[in-house]
Design a protein around this motif. Structure first.
Motif, PDB file in Angstrom:
ATOM      1  N   GLY A   1       0.816  -1.206   0.000  1.00 55.25           N
ATOM      2  CA  GLY A   1       0.000   0.000   0.000  1.00 55.25           C
ATOM      3  C   GLY A   1       0.853   1.260   0.000  1.00 55.25           C
ATOM      4  O   GLY A   1       0.543   2.238  -0.686  1.00 55.25           O
ATOM      5  N   GLU A   2       1.947   1.230   0.781  1.00 58.68           N
ATOM      6  CA  GLU A   2       2.862   2.368   0.806  1.00 58.68           C
ATOM      7  C   GLU A   2       3.466   2.613  -0.575  1.00 58.68           C
ATOM      8  O   GLU A   2       3.620   3.761  -1.001  1.00 58.68           O
ATOM      9  N   GLU A   3       3.793   1.531  -1.256  1.00 60.06           N
ATOM     10  CA  GLU A   3       4.351   1.667  -2.602  1.00 60.06           C
ATOM     11  C   GLU A   3       3.310   2.269  -3.556  1.00 60.06           C
ATOM     12  O   GLU A   3       3.629   3.144  -4.368  1.00 60.06           O
ATOM     13  N   ALA A   4       2.072   1.814  -3.440  1.00 63.56           N
ATOM     14  CA  ALA A   4       1.003   2.337  -4.301  1.00 63.56           C
ATOM     15  C   ALA A   4       0.771   3.829  -4.048  1.00 63.56           C
ATOM     16  O   ALA A   4       0.575   4.602  -4.998  1.00 63.56           O
ATOM     17  N   VAL A   5       0.814   4.234  -2.791  1.00 65.19           N
ATOM     18  CA  VAL A   5       0.643   5.653  -2.462  1.00 65.19           C
ATOM     19  C   VAL A   5       1.787   6.456  -3.077  1.00 65.19           C
ATOM     20  O   VAL A   5       1.574   7.540  -3.625  1.00 65.19           O
ATOM     21  N   GLY A   6       3.004   5.916  -2.990  1.00 65.75           N
ATOM     22  CA  GLY A   6       4.152   6.602  -3.582  1.00 65.75           C
ATOM     23  C   GLY A   6       4.002   6.765  -5.082  1.00 65.75           C
ATOM     24  O   GLY A   6       4.303   7.837  -5.634  1.00 65.75           O
ATOM     25  N   LYS A   7       3.519   5.726  -5.754  1.00 71.52           N
ATOM     26  CA  LYS A   7       3.303   5.813  -7.198  1.00 71.52           C
ATOM     27  C   LYS A   7       2.250   6.861  -7.526  1.00 71.52           C
ATOM     28  O   LYS A   7       2.384   7.613  -8.493  1.00 71.52           O
ATOM     29  N   ALA A   8       1.196   6.906  -6.710  1.00 74.20           N
ATOM     30  CA  ALA A   8       0.132   7.885  -6.936  1.00 74.20           C
ATOM     31  C   ALA A   8       0.653   9.307  -6.736  1.00 74.20           C
ATOM     32  O   ALA A   8       0.332  10.210  -7.518  1.00 74.20           O
ATOM     33  N   LYS A   9       1.463   9.513  -5.696  1.00 74.58           N
ATOM     34  CA  LYS A   9       2.028  10.839  -5.459  1.00 74.58           C
ATOM     35  C   LYS A   9       2.938  11.252  -6.608  1.00 74.58           C
ATOM     36  O   LYS A   9       2.898  12.398  -7.058  1.00 74.58           O
ATOM     37  N   GLU A  10       3.757  10.321  -7.066  1.00 76.39           N
ATOM     38  CA  GLU A  10       4.654  10.644  -8.174  1.00 76.39           C
ATOM     39  C   GLU A  10       3.849  11.019  -9.421  1.00 76.39           C
ATOM     40  O   GLU A  10       4.152  11.998 -10.101  1.00 76.39           O
ATOM     41  N   ALA A  11       2.808  10.263  -9.716  1.00 72.27           N
ATOM     42  CA  ALA A  11       1.970  10.541 -10.885  1.00 72.27           C
ATOM     43  C   ALA A  11       1.255  11.888 -10.735  1.00 72.27           C
ATOM     44  O   ALA A  11       1.173  12.666 -11.691  1.00 72.27           O
TER      45      ALA A  11
ATOM     46  N   ALA B   1       9.143  13.907  -6.129  1.00 68.97           N
ATOM     47  CA  ALA B   1      10.255  13.402  -5.325  1.00 68.97           C
ATOM     48  C   ALA B   1       9.749  12.695  -4.073  1.00 68.97           C
ATOM     49  O   ALA B   1      10.288  11.654  -3.686  1.00 68.97           O
ATOM     50  N   GLU B   2       8.719  13.245  -3.464  1.00 71.82           N
ATOM     51  CA  GLU B   2       8.144  12.601  -2.276  1.00 71.82           C
ATOM     52  C   GLU B   2       7.597  11.220  -2.636  1.00 71.82           C
ATOM     53  O   GLU B   2       7.777  10.251  -1.894  1.00 71.82           O
ATOM     54  N   GLY B   3       6.943  11.131  -3.778  1.00 75.81           N
ATOM     55  CA  GLY B   3       6.409   9.845  -4.237  1.00 75.81           C
ATOM     56  C   GLY B   3       7.510   8.833  -4.489  1.00 75.81           C
ATOM     57  O   GLY B   3       7.396   7.668  -4.104  1.00 75.81           O
ATOM     58  N   ARG B   4       8.588   9.283  -5.130  1.00 72.49           N
ATOM     59  CA  ARG B   4       9.712   8.373  -5.367  1.00 72.49           C
ATOM     60  C   ARG B   4      10.342   7.932  -4.045  1.00 72.49           C
ATOM     61  O   ARG B   4      10.731   6.777  -3.894  1.00 72.49           O
ATOM     62  N   GLY B   5      10.412   8.844  -3.092  1.00 72.69           N
ATOM     63  CA  GLY B   5      10.942   8.498  -1.773  1.00 72.69           C
ATOM     64  C   GLY B   5      10.075   7.482  -1.059  1.00 72.69           C
ATOM     65  O   GLY B   5      10.583   6.545  -0.441  1.00 72.69           O
ATOM     66  N   ASP B   6       8.766   7.664  -1.140  1.00 72.04           N
ATOM     67  CA  ASP B   6       7.840   6.704  -0.533  1.00 72.04           C
ATOM     68  C   ASP B   6       8.005   5.321  -1.163  1.00 72.04           C
ATOM     69  O   ASP B   6       7.996   4.295  -0.463  1.00 72.04           O
ATOM     70  N   GLN B   7       8.167   5.301  -2.482  1.00 69.86           N
ATOM     71  CA  GLN B   7       8.349   4.022  -3.171  1.00 69.86           C
ATOM     72  C   GLN B   7       9.650   3.349  -2.744  1.00 69.86           C
ATOM     73  O   GLN B   7       9.687   2.140  -2.514  1.00 69.86           O
ATOM     74  N   ALA B   8      10.712   4.133  -2.629  1.00 71.04           N
ATOM     75  CA  ALA B   8      12.002   3.580  -2.226  1.00 71.04           C
ATOM     76  C   ALA B   8      11.925   3.008  -0.815  1.00 71.04           C
ATOM     77  O   ALA B   8      12.454   1.919  -0.543  1.00 71.04           O
ATOM     78  N   SER B   9      11.256   3.729   0.066  1.00 70.27           N
ATOM     79  CA  SER B   9      11.097   3.255   1.439  1.00 70.27           C
ATOM     80  C   SER B   9      10.323   1.937   1.474  1.00 70.27           C
ATOM     81  O   SER B   9      10.697   0.993   2.178  1.00 70.27           O
ATOM     82  N   ALA B  10       9.254   1.872   0.707  1.00 70.98           N
ATOM     83  CA  ALA B  10       8.457   0.646   0.647  1.00 70.98           C
ATOM     84  C   ALA B  10       9.270  -0.499   0.057  1.00 70.98           C
ATOM     85  O   ALA B  10       9.179  -1.642   0.535  1.00 70.98           O
ATOM     86  N   ASP B  11      10.092  -0.219  -0.948  1.00 68.36           N
ATOM     87  CA  ASP B  11      10.925  -1.257  -1.554  1.00 68.36           C
ATOM     88  C   ASP B  11      11.905  -1.829  -0.535  1.00 68.36           C
ATOM     89  O   ASP B  11      12.116  -3.047  -0.484  1.00 68.36           O
TER      90      ASP B  11
END
Length: 61
Positions: free
Chosen positions: A11-21, A33-43
């Motif tokens: 879910g955290e990764e999905a939120v990050g993707k949504a923020k980036e988009a 950048a915040e979205g990419r950071g959220d995705q990296a954290s989830a990864d």
């Protein structure tokens, strides 16, 4: 690791993707950048989960 953690991290990764988009759509580099950071954290969390699962498979604990 629990199934709840797996779902939470996905879910955290999905939120990050949504923020980036959304950042791309609104031309907001900070949101991107915040979205990419959220995705990296989830990864990182998902990788840790996979390592825990592998260790459990090997040791049985």
């Amino acid at each position: 690791m629990t199934m709840g953690d797996t779902i939470k991290h996905a879910g955290e990764e999905a939120v990050g993707k949504a923020k980036e988009a959304a950042g791309r759509a609104t031309d907001d580099p900070e949101l991107q950048a915040e979205g990419r950071g959220d995705q990296a954290s989830a990864d990182v969390k998902q990788t840790g989960d996979k390592l825990k699962d592998a260790a459990h498979d090997i040791t049985g604990r």
